[in-house]
Design an enzyme around this catalytic site. Structure first.
Site, PDB file in Angstrom:
ATOM      1  N   SER A 119       0.829  -1.209   0.000  1.00  0.00           N
ATOM      2  CA  SER A 119       0.000   0.000   0.000  1.00  0.00           C
ATOM      3  C   SER A 119       0.862   1.258   0.000  1.00  0.00           C
ATOM      4  O   SER A 119       1.988   1.258   0.508  1.00  0.00           O
ATOM      5  CB  SER A 119      -0.851  -0.011   1.267  1.00  0.00           C
ATOM      6  OG  SER A 119      -1.368   1.260   1.540  1.00  0.00           O
ATOM      7  N   TYR A 147      -0.805  -0.002   9.889  1.00  0.00           N
ATOM      8  CA  TYR A 147      -1.121  -0.726   8.658  1.00  0.00           C
ATOM      9  C   TYR A 147       0.060  -0.622   7.669  1.00  0.00           C
ATOM     10  O   TYR A 147       0.470  -1.599   7.060  1.00  0.00           O
ATOM     11  CB  TYR A 147      -2.407  -0.137   8.077  1.00  0.00           C
ATOM     12  CG  TYR A 147      -2.792  -0.560   6.698  1.00  0.00           C
ATOM     13  CD1 TYR A 147      -3.380  -1.800   6.453  1.00  0.00           C
ATOM     14  CD2 TYR A 147      -2.624   0.307   5.613  1.00  0.00           C
ATOM     15  CE1 TYR A 147      -3.768  -2.171   5.177  1.00  0.00           C
ATOM     16  CE2 TYR A 147      -3.011  -0.056   4.338  1.00  0.00           C
ATOM     17  CZ  TYR A 147      -3.581  -1.294   4.123  1.00  0.00           C
ATOM     18  OH  TYR A 147      -3.962  -1.647   2.846  1.00  0.00           O
TER      19      TYR A 147
END
Ligand code: NAD
Length: 322
Positions: A119, A147
């Protein structure tokens, strides 16, 4: 016939990727801990398995004494900013376990090629107007959230296996992605789906609540472009991480206004407190462009398709309104 395993096939991107691989002529097995909420998967087989358990990864990878040619690892404990900032332990624990056991299992089972979905959250915060960041500028690392740290760890782990074992690894860092058949309510939805839902459910003449002041800058990649990029990267010989995203950047306020315009409603934007994430994102897509990939779907067109789908879902789920 080539065989592909899609982990996270019950999710937004995984479900679309299954369809794309079927169009490419693959035999496809999907695996997830839950069925797809919004569509019948086109996979040849679908297995319900919790990939945090190593024995379930083995089961997902086992195929009558043969091996998968390509494994696409998209399973993750995943959500929008609200989820990312509250479920930090789940993200660090669950996604790390999935990634640890899947790459190890794939190597042991003799898989040729392994795709990992990382990501843009691996990058540090940026200010609007900052020059674009290349993949290598991820170091020194300072992701804005846990994350991003987990993704960075999983990227490095996959690359370590690529250096020390015969498996080929491909890593993409996705920008925010949007489109139909994604989570649109319940707390894990991302900004485009959340805004589409709020606008679809708002009374004409009412207000739409938006977290923060709406000035954060984002690129939103339409799902069809993203799965094209995933497929092209996996088939390529690019061994280093590559950013996949559009060059069309907008503010969160632009996103909201675009959805309002598409809806044809007269709505006022109301800024409220909430997790907003980084101020800006601007990263290089040169590696993907060199492979011949670029995002084709214009933001307004992709949002129009997404709004139509979310509005339909909201109408079915709440026939008499919220
Ligand atoms: P998603 O939540 O729709 O899909 C992820 C899937 O993983 C879900 O169906 C979920 O049930 C499954 N999963 C979670 N834990 C599991 C477990 N223990 N065992 C088996 N399956 C499990 O999310 P998505 O948007 O499709 O994202 C796919 C991948 O792309 C994720 O790795 C995500 O981090 C990454 N990504 C997505 C975006 C985006 O904008 N959507 C941006 C950057 C990166």
């Amino acid at each position: 016939m080539k065989r592909a395993l899609v982990c996270g096939a019950g999710g937004f991107i995984g479900g679309h990727l299954v369809s794309r691989l079927k169009r490419e002529g693959y035999w496809v097995r999907g695996v997830d801990r839950k069925p797809h909420e919004f569509r019948t998967l086109e996979a040849d087989e679908f297995c319900l398995l919790d990939l945090r358990q190593p024995e379930n990864c083995w089961e997902a990878l086992a195929i009558d004494g043969e091996t998968f040619d390509d494994v696409y690892q998209l399973a993750a404990d995943m959500g929008g900013m609200g989820f990312i900032h509250t479920a930090e332990c789940d993200i660090m624990h669950n996604s790390a376990l999935i990634n640890i056991h899947m790459i190890n299992g794939a190597v042991k089972m003799g898989v040729s090629r392994y795709f990992f979905s990382s990501s843009a959250c691996v990058y540090p915060d940026m200010k609007p107007g900052d020059p674009e960041m290349t993949e290598d500028q991820v170091l020194p690392a300072h992701p804005d959230n846990e994350y991003g740290w987990e993704k960075l760890y999983a990227e490095r782990m996959a690359q370590a296996y690529a250096r020390h074992t015969p498996i080929e690894v491909r890593v993409a860092r996705f920008q925010n992605c949007y489109g139909p058949y994604g989570t649109w309510r319940g707390g894990r939805e991302k900004a485009p789906a959340a805004i589409c839902r709020k606008v679809a459910m708002a009374e004409d003449g009412g207000t739409v609540d938006v977290w923060g002041d709406g000035t954060a800058v984002r690129g939103f990649t339409y799902i069809d472009d993203l799965v094209d990029g995933i497929y092209m990267l996996t088939q390529s010989e690019l061994q280093v991480s590559a950013n996949i995203g559009t060059d069309e950047y907008v503010t969160v306020n632009d996103l909201v206004q675009t959805v309002i315009d598409i809806s044809g409603k007269d709505l006022e934007i109301r800024h409220v407190d909430g997790p907003v994430g980084v101020a800006a994102r601007n990263f290089s897509k040169a590696r993907m462009h060199a492979l011949g990939w670029e995002a084709k779907v214009r933001f307004r067109d992709g949002i129009a398709r997404t709004y139509a789908w979310v509005a339909e879902q909201a109408k079915e789920a709440y026939p008499t309104g919220a």
